[in-house]
Scaffold this motif. Structure first.
Motif, PDB file in Angstrom:
ATOM      1  N   GLU A  92      30.790 -39.631  -7.970  1.00  0.00           N
ATOM      2  CA  GLU A  92      30.627 -38.194  -8.221  1.00  0.00           C
ATOM      3  C   GLU A  92      30.414 -37.414  -6.943  1.00  0.00           C
ATOM      4  O   GLU A  92      30.958 -36.334  -6.762  1.00  0.00           O
ATOM      5  CB  GLU A  92      29.419 -37.959  -9.134  1.00  0.00           C
ATOM      6  CG  GLU A  92      29.683 -38.380 -10.558  1.00  0.00           C
ATOM      7  CD  GLU A  92      28.448 -38.239 -11.416  1.00  0.00           C
ATOM      8  OE1 GLU A  92      27.935 -37.123 -11.560  1.00  0.00           O
ATOM      9  OE2 GLU A  92      27.989 -39.271 -11.938  1.00  0.00           O
ATOM     10  N   MET A  95      33.646 -37.324  -5.169  1.00  0.00           N
ATOM     11  CA  MET A  95      34.726 -36.792  -5.991  1.00  0.00           C
ATOM     12  C   MET A  95      35.980 -37.658  -6.015  1.00  0.00           C
ATOM     13  O   MET A  95      37.077 -37.187  -5.750  1.00  0.00           O
ATOM     14  CB  MET A  95      35.108 -35.388  -5.512  1.00  0.00           C
ATOM     15  CG  MET A  95      33.912 -34.527  -5.174  1.00  0.00           C
ATOM     16  SD  MET A  95      33.599 -33.162  -6.274  1.00  0.00           S
ATOM     17  CE  MET A  95      35.077 -32.267  -6.312  1.00  0.00           C
ATOM     18  N   ARG A 115      30.620 -36.424 -16.802  1.00  0.00           N
ATOM     19  CA  ARG A 115      29.993 -36.135 -15.503  1.00  0.00           C
ATOM     20  C   ARG A 115      30.389 -34.759 -14.975  1.00  0.00           C
ATOM     21  O   ARG A 115      30.245 -34.476 -13.795  1.00  0.00           O
ATOM     22  CB  ARG A 115      30.424 -37.208 -14.492  1.00  0.00           C
ATOM     23  CG  ARG A 115      29.929 -38.602 -14.849  1.00  0.00           C
ATOM     24  CD  ARG A 115      30.782 -39.658 -14.156  1.00  0.00           C
ATOM     25  NE  ARG A 115      30.229 -40.996 -14.308  1.00  0.00           N
ATOM     26  CZ  ARG A 115      30.470 -41.795 -15.349  1.00  0.00           C
ATOM     27  NH1 ARG A 115      31.264 -41.389 -16.332  1.00  0.00           N
ATOM     28  NH2 ARG A 115      29.939 -42.992 -15.410  1.00  0.00           N
ATOM     29  N   GLY A 116      30.982 -33.936 -15.836  1.00  0.00           N
ATOM     30  CA  GLY A 116      31.403 -32.603 -15.395  1.00  0.00           C
ATOM     31  C   GLY A 116      32.566 -32.649 -14.430  1.00  0.00           C
ATOM     32  O   GLY A 116      32.679 -31.818 -13.530  1.00  0.00           O
ATOM     33  N   MET A 117      33.438 -33.630 -14.623  1.00  0.00           N
ATOM     34  CA  MET A 117      34.579 -33.754 -13.715  1.00  0.00           C
ATOM     35  C   MET A 117      35.859 -33.989 -14.503  1.00  0.00           C
ATOM     36  O   MET A 117      35.831 -34.302 -15.699  1.00  0.00           O
ATOM     37  CB  MET A 117      34.349 -34.906 -12.751  1.00  0.00           C
ATOM     38  CG  MET A 117      33.048 -34.747 -11.992  1.00  0.00           C
ATOM     39  SD  MET A 117      32.842 -36.002 -10.753  1.00  0.00           S
ATOM     40  CE  MET A 117      32.944 -34.995  -9.326  1.00  0.00           C
ATOM     41  N   THR A 142      44.688 -26.467 -10.400  1.00  0.00           N
ATOM     42  CA  THR A 142      43.343 -26.850  -9.972  1.00  0.00           C
ATOM     43  C   THR A 142      43.269 -28.296  -9.491  1.00  0.00           C
ATOM     44  O   THR A 142      42.499 -28.612  -8.590  1.00  0.00           O
ATOM     45  CB  THR A 142      42.364 -26.709 -11.172  1.00  0.00           C
ATOM     46  OG1 THR A 142      42.487 -25.389 -11.671  1.00  0.00           O
ATOM     47  CG2 THR A 142      40.944 -26.980 -10.757  1.00  0.00           C
ATOM     48  N   THR A 143      44.071 -29.177 -10.106  1.00  0.00           N
ATOM     49  CA  THR A 143      43.894 -30.611  -9.839  1.00  0.00           C
ATOM     50  C   THR A 143      45.028 -31.207  -9.014  1.00  0.00           C
ATOM     51  O   THR A 143      45.157 -32.433  -8.935  1.00  0.00           O
ATOM     52  CB  THR A 143      43.774 -31.402 -11.164  1.00  0.00           C
ATOM     53  OG1 THR A 143      45.011 -31.252 -11.887  1.00  0.00           O
ATOM     54  CG2 THR A 143      42.634 -30.912 -12.030  1.00  0.00           C
ATOM     55  N   LYS A 200      41.549 -38.593  -6.247  1.00  0.00           N
ATOM     56  CA  LYS A 200      40.620 -37.472  -6.165  1.00  0.00           C
ATOM     57  C   LYS A 200      40.294 -36.959  -7.562  1.00  0.00           C
ATOM     58  O   LYS A 200      41.182 -36.914  -8.417  1.00  0.00           O
ATOM     59  CB  LYS A 200      41.292 -36.321  -5.413  1.00  0.00           C
ATOM     60  CG  LYS A 200      41.023 -36.261  -3.941  1.00  0.00           C
ATOM     61  CD  LYS A 200      41.842 -35.148  -3.315  1.00  0.00           C
ATOM     62  CE  LYS A 200      41.224 -33.782  -3.476  1.00  0.00           C
ATOM     63  NZ  LYS A 200      42.142 -32.689  -3.095  1.00  0.00           N
ATOM     64  N   TYR A 202      38.041 -33.691  -9.789  1.00  0.00           N
ATOM     65  CA  TYR A 202      37.719 -32.284  -9.590  1.00  0.00           C
ATOM     66  C   TYR A 202      36.614 -31.841 -10.540  1.00  0.00           C
ATOM     67  O   TYR A 202      36.320 -32.514 -11.523  1.00  0.00           O
ATOM     68  CB  TYR A 202      38.989 -31.451  -9.823  1.00  0.00           C
ATOM     69  CG  TYR A 202      40.079 -31.773  -8.842  1.00  0.00           C
ATOM     70  CD1 TYR A 202      40.180 -31.090  -7.630  1.00  0.00           C
ATOM     71  CD2 TYR A 202      40.984 -32.804  -9.085  1.00  0.00           C
ATOM     72  CE1 TYR A 202      41.166 -31.405  -6.710  1.00  0.00           C
ATOM     73  CE2 TYR A 202      41.976 -33.126  -8.167  1.00  0.00           C
ATOM     74  CZ  TYR A 202      42.068 -32.416  -6.973  1.00  0.00           C
ATOM     75  OH  TYR A 202      43.036 -32.736  -6.069  1.00  0.00           O
ATOM     76  N   HIS A 203      36.067 -30.689 -10.247  1.00  0.00           N
ATOM     77  CA  HIS A 203      35.017 -30.163 -11.118  1.00  0.00           C
ATOM     78  C   HIS A 203      35.587 -29.740 -12.474  1.00  0.00           C
ATOM     79  O   HIS A 203      36.659 -29.145 -12.542  1.00  0.00           O
ATOM     80  CB  HIS A 203      34.344 -28.964 -10.454  1.00  0.00           C
ATOM     81  CG  HIS A 203      33.210 -28.418 -11.257  1.00  0.00           C
ATOM     82  ND1 HIS A 203      32.038 -29.122 -11.430  1.00  0.00           N
ATOM     83  CD2 HIS A 203      33.078 -27.274 -11.980  1.00  0.00           C
ATOM     84  CE1 HIS A 203      31.229 -28.426 -12.202  1.00  0.00           C
ATOM     85  NE2 HIS A 203      31.842 -27.299 -12.559  1.00  0.00           N
ATOM     86  N   ASN A 301      32.607 -21.119 -14.174  1.00  0.00           N
ATOM     87  CA  ASN A 301      31.572 -22.088 -13.787  1.00  0.00           C
ATOM     88  C   ASN A 301      30.192 -21.607 -14.213  1.00  0.00           C
ATOM     89  O   ASN A 301      29.275 -22.395 -14.362  1.00  0.00           O
ATOM     90  CB  ASN A 301      31.592 -22.300 -12.273  1.00  0.00           C
ATOM     91  CG  ASN A 301      32.839 -23.042 -11.831  1.00  0.00           C
ATOM     92  OD1 ASN A 301      33.315 -23.951 -12.518  1.00  0.00           O
ATOM     93  ND2 ASN A 301      33.409 -22.646 -10.705  1.00  0.00           N
TER      94      ASN A 301
END
Ligand SMILES: Cc1cc2nc3c(=O)[nH]c(=O)nc-3n(C[C@H](O)[C@H](O)[C@H](O)COP(=O)(O)OP(=O)(O)OC[C@H]3O[C@@H](n4cnc5c(N)ncnc54)[C@H](O)[C@@H]3O)c2cc1C
Lengths: 512, 500
Positions: A92, A95, A115-117, A142-143, A200, A202-203, A301
């Motif tokens: 985490e 990332m 995990r908020g990802m 975003t990703t 990778k 992401y959030h 967010n």
């Protein structure tokens, strides 16, 4: 049986009798009469199997999930990686996540959500491997994309050598895949087998899981998106120019989580559960939209962030004369699109359901506006096929999406058709050929894989096929690995006609 | 660097005949390549005889030079930036090399606002490109205070870290496409630039040279980056640019607690709340902003906490004030939770001044040289949780070697959107003092080994330790060598570097 008993035994010694088969029933399940299926359990077994392939000069092919399964007719050892299915690490703080090939995006994403990802998910859907490999998808804004998400990687070459890229080779860690010195990520997608990879992540501002209600195939989300600081809208525009303007402004202002350039037919196939319902919905949408459009997902967010993003979006839409599709504003439809387009679980509805098959012209990486003129030509040609009743009547539009906040993108147009109707299949193939040729002649793009012979394209594109051929020869001297020259891990079409070094199946055959 | 560079004359003209034919008499120089006295240099203080220094004018010249090098087995060393050179990668590894000095190739070929991309020749420096892209409303994601003569292309080819981690999606960013003459003399274009069509035809069709990967399954640019000129010579490169913000609000957070700072960094980058984002220790921050030396430097340093995090919140075209205030709200929730404070100034350094400083190349003299006249950098890639330990190892070693750890500059740069951290130790020293130089040299070679043992990843190894670092993994070297054999079969490109 394609290989002799003795050779079979050698492979069996590597993976064990329960993990190898040439049973006709099994072979039929893999849709090829000539293969022996081998299920390696770890990297060392993959390497040992490939070394044996080299020893006996037997071609092999690997699959992670088999989603894009297209077995070349001359492959004999089929490496099904389904036993390699572990999520090895989710880091985490830094990332990234480390996965084996048979971890699918849905599984990884499920763990990441907690995990908020979130990870990038290929447009093909979350049933594909979670390896970074190729893979351009709905959330690319975003990703990013597979091509740019891979970190350290464990890779078995076509000779069976295990190469550990970046930090993996240096200190047994996963955080970087480049160096020391030049980065071998540059040749990863040219052959061999990826056995573990860090990708990778992401959030994810959304919920830790989606509380789904209802029964298949009509699930709904038990929550309104607005309660989650999320919003889904579909906007149509008076012209392509206005759409492009809006798309770029949204990217540049960094307000959207996802921008998916669905044409109305893709929205309708996403939110419906049968063809009849799909076509009726499309009819309704087509009347409601003013022109081309896209779907956008905003995710806050925190409250102020959500409020700001919505306000900026409204202003951009106003400036570009966009019009919101009312059906999507209904929280029930909105929430369905939200989970389908972030879990990425509707591609079969979009592609296969209507006709049984689809064929696509796509360009990955370059921005939508670079190709829109060319693919508009494709749309005109496609409408002729629609008129003749050769492909599904879906209004013929192309679609695309932004990646990395609009720095990059993806554009695509496909025909859905009945693969058992020879006239349709032939017409679609010709359509693709024409579009591919226009891509080259108009200097727009490298056409999608498998549409034209690779040397016809290569000589117009810095002779890359010659360079790639040299790489292939250097890393696969016995020609046992993938040999299409187009194949790149994660998106692959193997037509014999596109082979860069055409192999006669007989010659390569180890039949004894 | 080249000392006593002069145009070729007399008998040398004959020997240089072919070079002169290619680039013209005014662009061939003779001289002795004198290796800077730095601990990176292989055999520092030595002079290598270079056959010649040539300054090509365009890619055509370069293609011809590479062909000639292949015909005559002459080593070529490409150099994009002007002096001083610190890392030894542009010092010939063998005698008799021809230095291909690209500093005359200074064209900014295109700046394209709509696609957020620029295309430049290798001689273009940051000082030159920044105003050119600014005119179009764009800005560069660039390294921390590059020296004035630093080539933009050179920096990208070296995979130098950049100061805005949010826009650093991939370690190769901001590099997009390149045109390269490979060591075998053949020209190639990477990514979207590869074709179909010439670059001009691609522009006419509405395209831009932006997508880095391809053509085909390979990602050729990744093989050229990090290669220190051993694969070929890049004749132009395109790079992604970012929008110029409409509003910027910079902050600093001082703390003795690096863990806390990096907890904040993680969330700032993860939530994409900030643009510029980096951490400096007090020595480096003082060195960066001090105007009057040496008094100002020491006063500044004394006024600072051990660590300072600098970050910048930006608003773009749409409601910039509201965007900035919403981001600041998010940030204050984070700082409250973590127990640190974001402020407008720390000690005698203001955030606004920092912002101005990091958006430009270094003023002259180069900031790393101001304190003691020279600087040796030890840098690697790592992850947040390893930082404290690695910094401890370095400080202990420095003290052991008689280099005061408190003098050492430290620069920590989150990269790849927070997946990695670039960690850099700056050892300032007096180049005229042989014992200091020796001390730094010894410390450096010990430190590299000790840091490697803690998981420090030297992804861009230079100088003496490069060979040791690259050669640790035989399978990796073997694979690199196969690539090298394809792109530079006669090994004319910068021989002696990395594992080649
Ligand atoms: C309906 C549909 C929609 C699609 N839409 C998109 C889209 O929007 N965007 C997009 O990018 N792609 C799309 N694709 C293609 C998609 O990317 C691939 O199907 C997907 O990546 C395959 O994942 P997989 O590895 O699980 O499949 P597989 O079939 O297992 O593998 C795909 C290819 O990669 C090779 N391979 C698999 N695993 C490995 C490994 N571990 N090491 C080396 N080589 C390996 C295989 O030999 C094969 O050539 C679509 C495909 C379909 C069928």
């Amino acid at each position: 049986m394609a290989i002799s008993k003795d050779v079979y035994k050698e492979f069996e010694d590597v993976v064990g009798a329960e993990n190898i088969s040439d049973d006709p029933v099994i072979k039929a399940a893999y849709r090829s009469p000539d293969l022996t299926v081998v299920l390696p359990g770890n990297t060392e077994e993959v390497a040992a199997v490939i070394k044996l392939c080299n020893k006996h000069k037997i071609p092999y092919k690997a699959q992670s999930t088999g989603w894009s399964f297209m077995p070349p007719t001359y492959d004999f050892i089929f490496l099904d990686l389904r036993r390699m299915n572990r999520i090895i690490e989710i880091n985490e703080k830094n990332m990234y996540a480390v996965v084996e090939p048979y971890v699918i995006s849905a599984e990884l994403q499920g763990e990441l959500f907690k995990r908020g990802m979130i990870c990038n998910v290929k447009g093909a859907g979350s049933t594909c491997t979670a390896l970074a490999m190729s893979g351009h998808g709905h959330m690319g804004l975003t990703t990013s994309t597979g091509d740019r998400n891979d970190l350290a990687t464990e890779w078995v070459t076509d000779e069976g050598e295990i190469i550990r890229l970046g930090t993996l080779g240096a200190s047994d860690e996963w955080f970087c895949g480049d160096g020391p010195g030049p980065s071998l990520r540059g040749i990863l997608r040219g052959g061999g087998v990826i056995t573990k990879q860090a990708t990778k992540v992401y959030h994810w501002p959304g919920p830790s899981e989606y509380p789904l209600e209802g029964v298949s195939p009509r699930y709904t989300l038990g929550k309104k998106p607005s309660d989650l600081n999320m919003m889904v809208r579909y906007f149509s525009f008076p012209s392509i120019e206005k759409l492009v303007e809006a798309e770029l402004k949204i990217g540049e202002s960094e307000i959207a989580f996802e921008l998916m350039g669905f044409c109305p037919s893709m929205v309708s196939s996403n939110i419906t559960t049968s063809n009849e319902e799909d076509f009726a919905t499309l009819d309704k949408f087509t009347k409601e939209v003013q022109g081309p459009g896209f779907m956008v997902i905003i995710a806050g967010n925190f409250d102020e962030d959500f409020a700001y993003k919505k306000k900026a979006l409204a202003q951009i839409i106003k400036e570009t004369d966009g019009k919101s599709l009312k059906t999507v504003e209904d929280p029930a439809v909105e929430s369905t699109l939200l989970f389908q387009c972030t879990r990425v679980c509707a591609s079969i509805r979009e592609t296969f359901r209507a006709g049984g098959m689809f064929s696509s012209m796509m360009v990955q990486g370059q921005r939508y506006d670079n190709h829109v003129k060319w693919l508009e030509e494709g749309a005109v040609l496609k409408r002729e096929l629609i008129k003749k009743g050769l492909v599904i009547a879906d209004d013929g539009q192309q679609f695309g999406w932004g990646e990395e906040q609009g720095h990059l993108g993806h554009t695509e147009i496909f025909c859905r058709f009945n693969p058992y109707d020879e006239k349709s299949s032939k017409a679609v193939q010709e359509w693709l050929g024409k579009l591919g040729k226009r891509a080259l002649d108009g200097c727009f793009a490298v056409p999608a894989m498998g549409v034209l012979p690779v040397d016809e394209i290569g000589k117009r594109v810095s002779n890359y096929h010659v360079w790639f051929g040299k790489l292939k020869k250097a890393f696969d001297p016995n020609e046992v690995g993938e040999n299409t020259g187009y194949s790149y891990v994660g998106a692959d079409i193997s037509g014999v006609h596109t082979s860069i070094y055409k192999k006669e199946p007989e010659k390569a055959s180890p039949k004894q | 660097m080249i000392k006593k560079e002069k145009l070729v004359e007399g008998a040398k003209i004959l020997r240089a005949g072919k070079l002169i034919e290619i680039v013209g008499l005014g662009n061939v120089f003779s001289g002795t390549y004198h290796v800077e006295k730095t601990p990176h240099s292989i055999g520092f203080g030595n002079s290598f005889r270079t056959a010649f220094v040539v300054k090509p004018r365009n890619s055509d010249d370069i293609a011809k030079l590479v062909k000639l090098a292949n015909d005559t087995q002459t080593p070529l060393v490409p150099v994009s930036s002007g002096p001083p050179h610190f890392r030894g990668d542009s010092a010939p590894g063998t005698g008799g090399a021809v230095i291909v000095d690209l500093t005359k190739m200074k064209k900014v070929i295109r700046v394209d606002r709509a696609h957020r991309v620029a295309m430049v020749e290798p001689g273009v420096t940051f000082g030159e490109l920044i105003p050119a892209v600014k005119k179009e409303g764009l800005r560069l994601n660039m390294p921390l205070l590059p020296r004035k003569s630093k080539s933009v292309v050179g920096s990208m080819l070296e995979r130098e870290p950049v100061v805005m981690p949010k826009y650093h999606w991939d370690i190769s960013d901001p590099l997009a496409c390149v045109e390269v003459v490979f060591g075998n003399g053949e020209m190639f274009r990477t990514g979207q630039a590869a074709g179909p069509g010439t670059i001009e035809e691609q522009w006419a069709a509405g395209g831009a040279q932006k997508t880095p990967y391809g053509p085909g399954p390979a990602q050729w640019y990744r093989l050229i980056q990090g290669a220190q000129g051993t694969m070929g010579i890049v004749t132009w490169a395109s790079l992604r640019c970012e929008l110029l913000p409409k509003l910027e609000e910079p902050f600093v957070v001082g703390s003795p607690d690096l863990d806390k700072l990096f907890e904040l960094v993680h969330w700032l980058v993860r939530l994409r709340l900030v643009n510029e984002c980096l951490v400096l220790n007090n020595s480096n921050l003082a060195a960066l902003v001090a105007k009057k030396w040496p008094g100002d430097y020491q006063d500044l340093k004394d006024s600072l906490p051990p660590w300072v995090l600098f970050f910048n919140v930006a608003g773009y075209d749409y409601f910039p004030e509201e965007r900035v205030s919403s981001q600041i709200k998010g940030i204050s929730d984070l700082t409250n939770r973590i127990g640190v404070e974001a402020e407008r100034a720390v000690g005698r350094v203001s955030a606004a001044e920092m912002l101005k400083t990091v958006q430009r190349p270094s003023a002259e003299p180069y900031w790393k040289l101001r304190y003691r006249g020279a600087c040796h950098d030890i840098f690697f890639i790592t992850t947040y949780e390893k930082l404290e330990g690695q910094i401890g190892v370095m400080q202990e070693l420095a003290n052991e070697f008689g280099y005061p750890a408190s003098d050492m500059g430290i620069y920590l740069q989150p990269i790849v959107q927070g997946a990695n951290c670039h960690c850099e130790f700056n050892l300032f020293y007096d180049p005229e003092n042989p014992s200091e130089l020796n001390r730094v040299e010894e410390l450096s070679s010990f430190a590299v080994t000790a840091l490697m043992a803690t998981g420090a990843f030297f992804s861009r190894p230079y100088g003496k330790s490069a060979r040791m670092i690259v050669n640790r993994d035989a399978a990796y070297v073997e694979a690199l060598t196969r690539v090298k054999e394809i792109l530079d079969p006669n090994r004319v490109m910068n021989p002696g570097k990395l594992c080649f």
